[in-house]
Design an enzyme around this catalytic site. Sequence first.
Site, mmCIF file in Angstrom:
data_model
loop_
_atom_site.group_PDB
_atom_site.id
_atom_site.type_symbol
_atom_site.label_atom_id
_atom_site.label_comp_id
_atom_site.label_asym_id
_atom_site.label_seq_id
_atom_site.Cartn_x
_atom_site.Cartn_y
_atom_site.Cartn_z
ATOM 1 N N GLY A 241 -3.857 -2.007 8.160
ATOM 2 C CA GLY A 241 -4.728 -1.886 6.992
ATOM 3 C C GLY A 241 -4.098 -2.386 5.710
ATOM 4 O O GLY A 241 -3.058 -3.060 5.715
ATOM 5 N N GLY A 277 -2.923 2.286 9.386
ATOM 6 C CA GLY A 277 -2.118 3.498 9.504
ATOM 7 C C GLY A 277 -1.837 4.059 8.122
ATOM 8 O O GLY A 277 -2.393 5.072 7.683
ATOM 9 N N ARG A 278 -1.007 3.321 7.383
ATOM 10 C CA ARG A 278 -0.565 3.771 6.062
ATOM 11 C C ARG A 278 -1.726 4.163 5.147
ATOM 12 O O ARG A 278 -1.686 5.193 4.479
ATOM 13 C CB ARG A 278 0.239 2.639 5.409
ATOM 14 C CG ARG A 278 0.929 3.026 4.117
ATOM 15 C CD ARG A 278 1.461 1.794 3.407
ATOM 16 N NE ARG A 278 2.269 0.929 4.235
ATOM 17 C CZ ARG A 278 3.588 1.059 4.413
ATOM 18 N NH1 ARG A 278 4.238 2.009 3.776
ATOM 19 N NH2 ARG A 278 4.248 0.232 5.197
ATOM 20 N N CYS A 344 25.570 13.293 4.594
ATOM 21 C CA CYS A 344 26.840 12.683 4.221
ATOM 22 C C CYS A 344 26.782 11.164 4.276
ATOM 23 O O CYS A 344 27.405 10.537 5.138
ATOM 24 C CB CYS A 344 27.939 13.207 5.124
ATOM 25 S SG CYS A 344 28.172 14.957 4.871
#
Length: 416
Positions: A241, A277-278, A344
């Site tokens: 999309g 998706g996004r 870390c």
Amino acid sequence: MLMQQLARQDGQLFYEGVSLEAIAQKFGTPTFVYSRAAIVANYQAYRDAFSDLSPLICYAVKANSSLSVLSLLAEMGAGFDIVSMGELQRVIAAGGDPGKVIFSGVAKRAEEIEFALRQGIYCFNIESESELHRVNAVASEVGTRARITFRINPDVDPKTHPYISTGLKSNKFGVAHSEALRLYRLAADMPGIQIHGIECHIGSQITKLSPFVDALRRLLTLVDQLADRGIEIEHIDIGGGRGIVYADEKLVPMSVFAEAIKRELGERGLQLLLEPGRSIVGDAGLLLTRVEFLKPGETKNFAIVDAGMNDLIRPTLYDAFHGVVAVAERERGARVYDVVGPVCESGDWLAKERELAVLEGDTLAILCVGAYGMAMASNYNSRNRPAEVLVDGDAMHLIRERERFEDQIARERIVR
Ligand code: LLP
């Protein structure tokens, strides 16, 4: 506000009708929170814009594969774009219809192909000649014909981050445009293959219209050339999309996007598929995290929070920008901070140089993380992955418990 469904009332942030501080208190941090209403609105925007074509909108499961998210989209009639057997199993577990599933991905294993065939999925997007032979062999063994598209690499520059650009000649994806006619002809003679469509996916977080249109034109040329050779294509799949607004990106309105696609398709009568998706879940989710320590420095001030790159890797991996807001507004004490995690690694940062008025113990919301947030989370540094909550009006639902240490070591054996 910065995201739909997010609003400030009396200094406190609310997501739909729920106080974010209340969610942090109840479920702890870090926690991903999604808005049901925002997901519904994003899906409907596609459905409405393309309504006259009755497209099959196949939500890209990789963006956010939470069962509740999949179930909500299934309920609205969505299909699904998957890239693994695990994603198909999730779709089925969530009540999705395998008949509306398309299977993408560069290297599908034989057992994945067989499982998908037995579930009766809609189509396989084939990415290489070798994969075509494999799908043909498995389908013949199962005694069926696999519906296929070829994913065409149109060699179009989507002008997005290099890691999420997929439609260039230099990318590993799809079959070359110049190879397509030969491969379709080869497929047409295979007993286990039924040619059904044509597809491309050129990248993600594309904010311009022209790459979509350029790629579509390249595909349509092929559709016409195939028709001349007696190979009929029933559907055309234009891939993922649109991009979303993380900072100040300018997007063309959905209606303009849809009209441009429709204009290109013309009167060919092709069924349209999309794999967003996004843009369905990205701006429908945020990450709640608590400030553990404020650490002023000579050159930088750090706000060290309890979410790290294992929970949200996008900033580290793509240099991605995500908005950060304090859940409870403070009048004074604004300073510029780098928001960093406890992992870390120097690359463990969530946001750089943001002005925030916060104290230790305050809750922050990292914005627009509904896509590729939890889906990419890991146990790095032996950290339990976050909880997930879905808000719906005044209700908050825990849709995934915070992972526990026992979950992390459940499959391990000590060998002495
Ligand atoms: N279809 C295929 C074949 C894809 O590879 C993708 C995404 C999509 C659909 C969905 O595209 P979207 O609508 O979400 O743009 N982890 C990265 C994004 C990787 C996208 C990979 N493919 C990120 O966090 O930005």
